[in-house]
Enzyme design. Structure first.
Site, PDB file in Angstrom:
ATOM      1  N   SER A  28      -6.037 -42.964 -26.864  1.00  0.00           N
ATOM      2  CA  SER A  28      -5.877 -41.592 -26.406  1.00  0.00           C
ATOM      3  C   SER A  28      -6.421 -41.510 -24.982  1.00  0.00           C
ATOM      4  CB  SER A  28      -6.578 -40.629 -27.360  1.00  0.00           C
ATOM      5  OG  SER A  28      -6.452 -39.289 -26.926  1.00  0.00           O
ATOM      6  N   TYR A  35       0.917 -34.476 -20.632  1.00  0.00           N
ATOM      7  CA  TYR A  35       0.157 -35.657 -21.032  1.00  0.00           C
ATOM      8  C   TYR A  35      -0.878 -35.267 -22.084  1.00  0.00           C
ATOM      9  CZ  TYR A  35      -2.897 -39.730 -20.811  1.00  0.00           C
ATOM     10  OH  TYR A  35      -3.646 -40.829 -21.143  1.00  0.00           O
ATOM     11  N   LYS A  41      -1.471 -36.464 -26.100  1.00  0.00           N
ATOM     12  CA  LYS A  41      -2.720 -37.048 -26.592  1.00  0.00           C
ATOM     13  C   LYS A  41      -3.442 -36.128 -27.582  1.00  0.00           C
ATOM     14  CE  LYS A  41      -2.316 -40.894 -24.340  1.00  0.00           C
ATOM     15  NZ  LYS A  41      -1.990 -42.136 -25.066  1.00  0.00           N
TER      16      LYS A  41
END
Length: 272
Positions: A131, A145, A149
């Site tokens: 992650s 993004y 994650k």
């Protein structure tokens, strides 16, 4: 231990593969273009199996896992393949969103699901999900993004509870800024909109360009920490890496507690 690593040609994947091979471990190293791993295959004959794998291709995921298992058991899976996408939410395109989620989230879940029957049958295994501090703290200008994650962390937290009865462990790795290709060739960029240039999203875009290659984190030390966590009988669910990650995550959690306390009375009052 025998490791299965996605995205082995660069960044943390490459550093982890090299470190494990130097220690005499067996590695199934995968990459979109396995020719990028030829030097490792030549330097470590018999210790590394290089396989083609585009994690967004379900057929390739199944084929890679099957080929790995045909050569031996898989003890550890490291879902490392992925990339960044800098740009405000309004700036990113539909295609960029789909591509990012396909790699960072859906690809990691596909690999995990493909190997779980094998690990469950053996009643052992370890899944390492790469992650980011961005999976806990979302930066303006890096919204998609963080989406990928945050979602990976949520799925992995639930997964850890699901597979614990089978002797399978899960570790979510949360690196801060490290000297990998993340801010270079691995970073995708949205088309800028002028209105965002002087705000937080524009500032992040500029900072990423300035920081590339000057990040404080040492990838070699990071992969040592990951290996140690896998080998530890008390591996944490979450493993932040780097001072920036620790500081930012701590600040986020502390603020969340403050916010929770501030609204707790109202929140509790809605119960019957």
């Amino acid at each position: 231990m025998r490791w299965f690593i996605t995205g082995s040609s660069a960044g943390f994947g490459r550093a982890l593969t090299e470190t494990l091979l130097a220690r005499g471990e067996a590695v199934v190293a995968t990459a979109r273009d396995p020719r990028a791993l030829d030097d490792l295959v030549e330097a470590h004959p018999g210790a590394v199996l290089a396989l083609p794998l585009d994690v967004t291709d379900p057929a390739q995921v199944r084929a890679a896992v099957d080929a790995a298992l045909a050569a031996g058991p898989i003890d550890v899976v490291v879902n490392n393949a992925g990339h960044g996408l800098v740009g405000a939410l309004e700036e990113v395109s539909d295609e960029q969103i789909s591509e990012l989620l396909a790699v960072n989230l859906l690809g990691a879940l596909a690999v995990t699901r493909a190997v779980l029957p094998h690990m469950r049958a053996r009643r052992r295994g370890h899944i390492v999900q790469m992650s980011s501090v961005g999976g806990v703290v979302a930066n303006p200008g890096h919204a998609l993004y963080s989406t990928s994650k945050f979602a990976l962390e949520g799925a992995s937290e639930a997964l850890a509870g699901e597979v614990a009865p089978f002797g399978i462990r899960v570790t979510i790795v949360e690196p801060g800024p490290f000297r990998t290709e993340f801010l270079g060739r691995s970073l995708h960029r949205a088309t800028p909109i002028d209105d965002y240039a002087d705000g937080p999203a524009g500032a992040l875009r500029k900072r990423f360009a300035e920081d590339n290659g000057a990040q404080p984190g040492d990838p070699a030390r990071a992969v040592e920490a990951i290996i140690d966590a896998v080998r530890s009988p008390s591996a944490p669910l979450r493993l932040p890496l780097g001072r920036a990650a620790v500081d930012r995550i701590r600040a986020k959690l502390q603020q969340q507690l403050v916010d929770l306390d501030a609204c707790a009375k109202v929140a509790i009052a809605v119960d019957r």
